[in-house]
Design a protein around this motif. Structure first.
Motif, PDB file in Angstrom:
ATOM      1  N   ILE A  14     -28.410 159.391-137.568  1.00 47.33           N
ATOM      2  CA  ILE A  14     -27.344 159.015-138.492  1.00 47.33           C
ATOM      3  C   ILE A  14     -27.847 157.866-139.368  1.00 47.33           C
ATOM      4  N   PHE A  15     -27.736 157.986-140.647  1.00 48.89           N
ATOM      5  CA  PHE A  15     -28.134 156.921-141.582  1.00 48.89           C
ATOM      6  C   PHE A  15     -26.931 156.469-142.367  1.00 48.89           C
ATOM      7  N   HIS A  64     -18.864 168.949-132.623  1.00 50.37           N
ATOM      8  CA  HIS A  64     -18.124 167.692-132.600  1.00 50.37           C
ATOM      9  C   HIS A  64     -16.641 167.890-132.842  1.00 50.37           C
ATOM     10  N   ASN A  65     -15.911 166.849-132.449  1.00 53.48           N
ATOM     11  CA  ASN A  65     -14.464 166.874-132.640  1.00 53.48           C
ATOM     12  C   ASN A  65     -14.068 166.095-133.869  1.00 53.48           C
ATOM     13  N   GLY A  66     -14.995 165.855-134.658  1.00 53.55           N
ATOM     14  CA  GLY A  66     -14.700 165.101-135.893  1.00 53.55           C
ATOM     15  C   GLY A  66     -15.668 163.933-136.064  1.00 53.55           C
ATOM     16  N   VAL A  67     -15.866 163.524-137.350  1.00 53.17           N
ATOM     17  CA  VAL A  67     -16.741 162.367-137.657  1.00 53.17           C
ATOM     18  C   VAL A  67     -15.901 161.327-138.395  1.00 53.17           C
ATOM     19  N   LYS A  68     -16.045 160.084-137.991  1.00 50.21           N
ATOM     20  CA  LYS A  68     -15.280 159.036-138.678  1.00 50.21           C
ATOM     21  C   LYS A  68     -16.173 157.800-138.899  1.00 50.21           C
ATOM     22  N   ILE A  69     -15.783 157.064-139.870  1.00 49.57           N
ATOM     23  CA  ILE A  69     -16.458 155.768-140.098  1.00 49.57           C
ATOM     24  C   ILE A  69     -15.425 154.666-140.040  1.00 49.57           C
ATOM     25  N   GLU A  70     -15.778 153.588-139.338  1.00 45.66           N
ATOM     26  CA  GLU A  70     -14.853 152.457-139.223  1.00 45.66           C
ATOM     27  C   GLU A  70     -15.507 151.216-139.803  1.00 45.66           C
ATOM     28  N   TYR A 129     -19.405 141.644-138.987  1.00 45.97           N
ATOM     29  CA  TYR A 129     -18.821 142.814-139.647  1.00 45.97           C
ATOM     30  C   TYR A 129     -19.771 143.973-139.433  1.00 45.97           C
ATOM     31  N   ILE A 130     -19.196 145.125-139.080  1.00 48.31           N
ATOM     32  CA  ILE A 130     -20.047 146.311-138.934  1.00 48.31           C
ATOM     33  C   ILE A 130     -19.354 147.551-139.502  1.00 48.31           C
ATOM     34  N   LEU A 131     -20.204 148.475-139.867  1.00 49.38           N
ATOM     35  CA  LEU A 131     -19.721 149.832-140.151  1.00 49.38           C
ATOM     36  C   LEU A 131     -20.120 150.668-138.939  1.00 49.38           C
ATOM     37  N   LYS A 132     -19.165 151.404-138.422  1.00 53.15           N
ATOM     38  CA  LYS A 132     -19.434 152.161-137.189  1.00 53.15           C
ATOM     39  C   LYS A 132     -19.115 153.640-137.461  1.00 53.15           C
ATOM     40  N   VAL A 133     -20.142 154.478-137.281  1.00 56.84           N
ATOM     41  CA  VAL A 133     -19.941 155.920-137.471  1.00 56.84           C
ATOM     42  C   VAL A 133     -19.864 156.572-136.086  1.00 56.84           C
ATOM     43  N   THR A 134     -18.827 157.347-135.872  1.00 52.92           N
ATOM     44  CA  THR A 134     -18.664 157.989-134.565  1.00 52.92           C
ATOM     45  C   THR A 134     -18.582 159.509-134.737  1.00 52.92           C
ATOM     46  N   ILE A 135     -19.426 160.178-133.998  1.00 50.85           N
ATOM     47  CA  ILE A 135     -19.301 161.641-133.925  1.00 50.85           C
ATOM     48  C   ILE A 135     -18.688 161.928-132.548  1.00 50.85           C
ATOM     49  N   SER A 136     -17.435 162.331-132.577  1.00 49.79           N
ATOM     50  CA  SER A 136     -16.738 162.528-131.299  1.00 49.79           C
ATOM     51  C   SER A 136     -17.112 163.900-130.727  1.00 49.79           C
ATOM     52  N   GLN A 147     -23.885 149.786-138.507  1.00 51.82           N
ATOM     53  CA  GLN A 147     -24.608 149.096-139.585  1.00 51.82           C
ATOM     54  C   GLN A 147     -23.949 147.728-139.800  1.00 51.82           C
ATOM     55  N   ASP A 148     -24.757 146.681-139.555  1.00 54.72           N
ATOM     56  CA  ASP A 148     -24.220 145.340-139.789  1.00 54.72           C
ATOM     57  C   ASP A 148     -24.252 145.011-141.268  1.00 54.72           C
TER      58      ASP A 148
END
Lengths: 300, 790
Positions: A14-15, A64-70, A129-136, A147-148
């Motif tokens: 993941i990039f 996957h059950n979905g991809v999200k970014i936080e 602060y971070i960006l967090k990508v989750t592939i459930s 990503q900080d």
């Protein structure tokens, strides 16, 4: 930071990248492992725009059950390790549940994000602060990528900036009057001032000005206070006599200061002090501490 | 610990030097590779060696000089922006990041110098900043060296008139301001040095401080080198500010040094024009300051300046230099109550020297100085400080040397008053100086007033002073002194008889007070001085009109008579007798029979009553006879009386040979070989016969006493007298008589008991040769001598 799950390698890479990543200013950030990396710099109310690329490893498919970014703003207190307090949390769904076979790019955008606090790496506390990508995924653990980035907020020059002026002393021993031209300094500022000796009956050896940072974390009975001396700057060598006035000129730029943080989400605060220390010939120290406010002035 | 002090110091110095060398090595490497960051780091470390407190000023200087050399290299590097790529403005900030103040400020000064050179900021701003920032170093030694470094690197960059750094914003005033401030701060540090550390090391500290004084003084030197400091600026700004610092620092070492420095570094012309200000500071200095040396140097400089060219003299008059100096000295003495007398007097000596050199024509100034000195001296007890006494002597000698003329000094009313304050010994020394000055310059003192003053000056020699310890007197010194006085009396001379008489009276008045020991020395001079006057009067006798003239020989003789009488009372009869005879002779020349007779009477009285010693009697009687022989003024009667007395006394002498000689001498009294002299051959012969009788008696007495007869000397002597009168044509003396005498002598000689005596034999032989010679000469005399048969 990769969270390795089990013995298996994650089935995909993941990039996370920012849209203006090339032109955006990069600043160093000290990671937990002690390494310093360069990361993008933002300030509050900016749009954080970019894209996430997911690249399955050759020949593998990712269910996957979905991809999200936080976008998360977290405060981590070291004595309470593992517990993160998220004071900001924004989510963008990137994909509905399904399967990935090949490299796929998801643009994302958080507009005018409120990021009131600055990134901070202290003795007992960290604000990041971070960006967090989750592939459930079902049954197996989620695939997560972080990503900080760093947030710095700028303050305009204060409209009121009084000098600090004070007369202190020990009766019949030492009377001094000191003056710092301002009470609020920006990070690249210069402290100008002077010390005026009204009465000197002790044999002084030297005098220095210290910049001290006081970081207090927690609240109530669980308050932890940590004080660091960031600068020791010799102002005077030898013993002055009555009537002598010693100049102060201390450039702040060589020191790694942050702005003053009064109350960050009720979790911690960081304050700065100028500590004037007089040392006598028997190495006794006489000092007077004064709080100053440090702020970040937009660099031009 | 103190024992190893020096050793330890060597060790510390060596360590310091090693530290500097070590860091300098890395600094050079950084400079070679254009690494500014490293260069700053190592130079700061190198300079940290100067933070030591363990070294004495001397050793610290050593260390400083090494660091100084290295800083020169650093400065060259700083100048070359191409090498380090940082603008001088940024560099100026960058060096201020150093945490330790001493390295920081050395670097700041170094960059500051480059900064001024770059002209990116007005020189005055940079200078002001540097001199202000240096306040951070309050340690005296380190501060002094730091500021000295600042002075050193900035001295060629001051915005002086005509310098490249002079601009609209930078004026010479800024340069002056900068140097003055640095000077003030340095002096404060220097003074403070004295008050640090334990009291017992005070002396050592003072010595060390003294070694550092030139660091402070250099600032004054820089000031004097600034072109733009003209008289106006010096007067209005520089001097007042410097003096303010000097006065306020209240430190004697500093005050002394700086005052001297001011005097030495600035031009004479400035001093002259600012005399008031400069002198005004003097009374405000600490009482322990050696102000007399300072003022003396100032006056020395000014008098040299005055001597350098006649053109500057009007300036001195215009600024009333003398009045100001005199005033200032008065104030200083007043202010420094504890100043020893020697200090005050030294000041007056300097002032006097100044006056004599600058205003040689103003005797009133000289007198004023002496007057002031008298005032000071009368406020203190009698001087017992030898140095002070020496200064008073110097004070009194100065006018003598300058004018080469005591007469000038005699007009100074305060001169004798100063002398009064000397102790007896010195007073005498001074009196001798005065007399010697008179002798050397052959000065003639020609009025009574001056003589009066002169005697007032040398009264230490003239009479015993109260309370003087007589035992202390050295016989030899006393003789020298009195001889000097005697010589002096001859220098008191006036051609005018009347005035001269007055002088003589005055001298008499003074010398007569001298007491028995002095009179024998001084009276002869006085008497001869008077006799000279008499002879002078005698020479102009024709001019004397009437008896109203006060100066007549008679009167003078009267005076002399008294003088001699006084002398005989001393008693000094022999001298009195001689002088009486001198006077008698003078009276003879003046044709004053009566007076001459009187003197003779006096002489005889003295002889009879006072002269007891037989030898003295012999001498005296011969003198009397000699003098009497020359007298021609006496009438027959007087002369008879006197000659009778003389012969009588002669025959009554104690010893036979003396009697014999005196008696044959008396023969001359009756035969004066002048044209109209008395020629009483008979009485001559009588005398000679009498002498012969006495000689015989003497011979017999000798035989009785010793068993051998004495030498025939007396006979030979009498023979000579016979020959003399024979030659002179005395009819009573015949060749036969002479012949008889020769035979007598020969008989005596052949006497068994005669003791051979070579002297008398030789005498006889030569007498005989003479007779032979006269016989052979021929002529009347030859014929006459032919009658003597040998």
């Amino acid at each position: 930071m990769n969270y390795l799950v089990g013995a298996f390698k994650p089935p995909c890479n993941i990039f996370i990248s920012f849209a203006d990543g090339r032109s955006r200013k990069q600043v160093p950030l000290k990671k937990e492992n002690g390494k310093t990396v360069m990361v993008a710099l933002f300030q509050s109310q900016e749009n954080i725009v970019g894209e996430v690329v997911i690249e399955p490893i050759q020949g593998k498919k990712v269910e996957h059950n979905g991809v999200k970014i936080e976008l998360l703003g977290q405060i981590e207190l070291y004595f309470d390790r593992g517990n993160f307090y998220d004071f900001t949390s924004l989510v963008r769904e990137l994909d509905v549940p399904g399967e990935l076979y090949e490299r796929k790019t998801y643009p994302f955008e958080f507009s005018t994000v409120e990021m009131p606090y600055e990134s901070y790496n202290g003795v007992n506390v960290r604000l990041r602060y971070i960006l967090k990508v989750t592939i459930s995924r079902n049954y197996v653990s989620n695939i997560v990528e972080y990503q900080d980035f760093v947030v710095r907020n700028y303050t305009p020059p204060p409209s009121i900036n009084n000098s600090i002026k004070m007369e202190v002393g020990i009766e019949d021993c030492l009377h001094i009057e000191f003056e710092y031209s301002k009470s609020k300094y920006h990070l690249k500022d210069v402290i100008i001032g002077k010390i005026y000796f009204l009465l000197v009956r002790i044999k002084l050896k030297n005098m220095e000005l210290e910049i001290r940072r006081r970081e207090s974390t927690g609240s109530g009975p669980n308050t932890y206070v940590e004080t660091e001396t960031l600068a020791k700057f010799e102002l005077m060598d030898g013993a002055p006599v009555r009537g002598e006035s010693i100049p102060i000129r201390l450039f702040l730029s060589p020191y790694e200061l942050t702005p003053t943080y009064r109350n960050i989400n009720n979790k911690f605060c960081v304050k700065y002090y100028l500590n004037l220390v007089l040392v006598d010939e028997e190495d006794r120290r006489y000092f007077k501490q004064q709080e100053i406010t440090v702020y970040r002035l937009l660099e031009t | 610990m103190m024992l190893n002090g020096a050793e330890d110091e060597e060790k510390w110095l060596a360590e310091g030097i090693a530290g500097i060398q070590h860091n300098a090595f890395y600094m050079h490497r950084a400079l070679d590779s254009n690494n500014l960051r490293e260069a700053l780091k190592y130079s700061a470390q190198m300079l940290s060696e100067l933070r030591t407190s363990k070294l004495s000023p001397h050793k610290y200087y050593d260390l400083y000089m090494r660091a100084f050399d290295e800083l020169r290299k650093l400065e060259i590097f700083f100048k070359d922006e191409g090498k380090h790529g940082v603008s001088v403005v940024d560099l100026y900030e960058l060096v201020q990041h150093a945490g330790n103040i001493l390295p920081r400020l050395y670097l700041l000064c170094t960059v500051g110098s480059v900064y001024i050179k770059s002209k990116e900021a007005p020189a005055k701003e940079v200078l002001k900043d540097l001199v202000e920032m240096c306040r951070g170093v309050q340690h005296p030694l380190r501060g002094l060296f730091l500021r000295s470094y600042l002075a050193q690197v900035s001295r060629d960059k001051l915005p002086d008139i005509g310098s490249e750094y002079e601009g609209d914003a930078d004026t010479v005033m800024d340069a002056v301001e900068f140097v003055l401030q640095n000077f003030t701060e340095m002096n404060k540090l220097w003074v403070r040095m004295q008050h640090q550390g334990p009291g017992r090391l005070r002396e050592k500290r003072e010595k060390e401080r003294n070694e550092l004084r030139d660091l402070v003084g250099k600032n004054l030197h820089v000031l004097s080198q600034i072109e733009g400091v003209d008289l106006e600026m010096y007067k209005e700004t520089v001097l007042p500010r410097v003096l303010e610092q000097v006065v306020n620092c209240k430190d004697d070492l500093s005050q002394y040094y700086l005052m001297d420095c001011i005097i030495q570094v600035f031009p004479d012309e400035y001093h002259l024009q600012t005399l008031e200000t400069l002198l005004g500071a003097c009374p405000q200095l600490q009482p322990t300051v050696d102000i007399k040396t300072v003022l003396s140097r100032l006056m020395d400089r000014l008098s040299n300046y005055a001597a350098s060219s006649a053109d500057v003299l009007p300036e001195f008059l215009q600024v009333e230099a003398f009045a100001k100096l005199s005033n200032a000295i008065g104030k200083v003495i007043e202010a420094q109550v504890d100043m020893p007398a020697v200090g005050a007097i030294t000041l007056y000596v300097s002032l006097l020297t100044f006056t004599l050199r600058v205003h040689p024509d103003r005797l009133d100034y000289v007198d004023l100085v002496l007057g002031a000195c008298v005032k000071k001296l009368s406020s203190i007890p009698k001087l017992d400080d030898s140095r002070a006494t020496k200064q008073v002597v110097a004070l009194l000698s100065a006018p003598l040397e300058k004018y080469n003329d005591i007469v000038t000094a005699l007009t100074l009313s305060n001169y004798p008053r100063v002398m009064d304050h000397l102790d007896n010994g010195t007073n005498k020394v001074m009196a001798m100086v005065i007399i010697q000055s008179i002798m050397k310059n052959n000065t003639c003192i020609s009025t009574v007033d001056k003589v009066e003053v002169l005697f007032e000056l040398i009264k230490g020699l003239i009479k015993d002073t109260d309370g003087a310890d007589v035992d202390e007197l050295d016989e030899e010194d006393f003789k020298d002194e009195q001889n000097a006085v005697a010589r002096l009396i001859h220098m008191l001379y006036n051609n005018e008889p009347e005035e001269m008489l007055k002088i003589i009276c005055t001298v008499r008045k003074h010398t007569m007070a001298g007491g028995p020991k002095r009179l024998p020395f001084t009276v002869p001079s006085l008497v001869f001085s008077a006799l000279r006057l008499i002879r002078q009067l005698q020479g102009q006798e024709g001019d004397i009109v009437g008896e109203e003239v006060p100066a007549t020989p008679k009167k003078i003789f009267q005076l002399l008579n008294q003088i001699i009488e006084d002398l005989s009372n001393v008693p000094s009869p022999e001298l009195a007798l001689r002088l009486s005879l001198q006077c008698a002779e003078a009276a003879n020349d003046c044709d004053l029979e009566h007076v001459a007779y009187e003197f003779f009477t006096q002489a005889f009285v003295l002889y009879e009553e006072e002269i007891a010693d037989s030898k003295a009697q012999v001498t005296a009687i011969h003198l009397i006879i000699g003098t009497l022989q020359r007298m021609n003024v006496f009438g027959v009667e007087n002369r008879d009386t006197l000659t009778h007395k003389a012969t009588g006394y002669s025959a009554r002498l104690l010893k036979k040979p003396d009697q014999c000689r005196a008696v044959y001498a008396c023969s001359h009294l009756f035969w004066v070989d002048d044209q109209d002299g008395i020629k009483d051959g008979e009485r001559v012969l009588l005398c000679l016969k009498r002498a012969l009788r006495i000689a015989n008696a003497a011979q017999q007495m000798a035989n009785v006493a010793r068993g051998s007869s004495g030498p025939v000397t007396l006979f030979v002597e009498i023979l000579n007298k016979y020959l003399y009168f024979f030659e002179k044509g005395n009819q009573q003396i015949t060749g036969a008589a002479i012949q008889g005498l020769i035979e007598l002598i020969n008989t005596e000689k052949q006497n068994d008991s005669a003791t051979p005596d070579s002297a008398s034999d030789a005498f006889l032989a030569s007498t005989m040769r003479y007779i032979q010679f006269q016989r052979q000469k021929g002529g009347i005399m030859g014929e006459k001598f032919e009658s003597i048969k040998l």
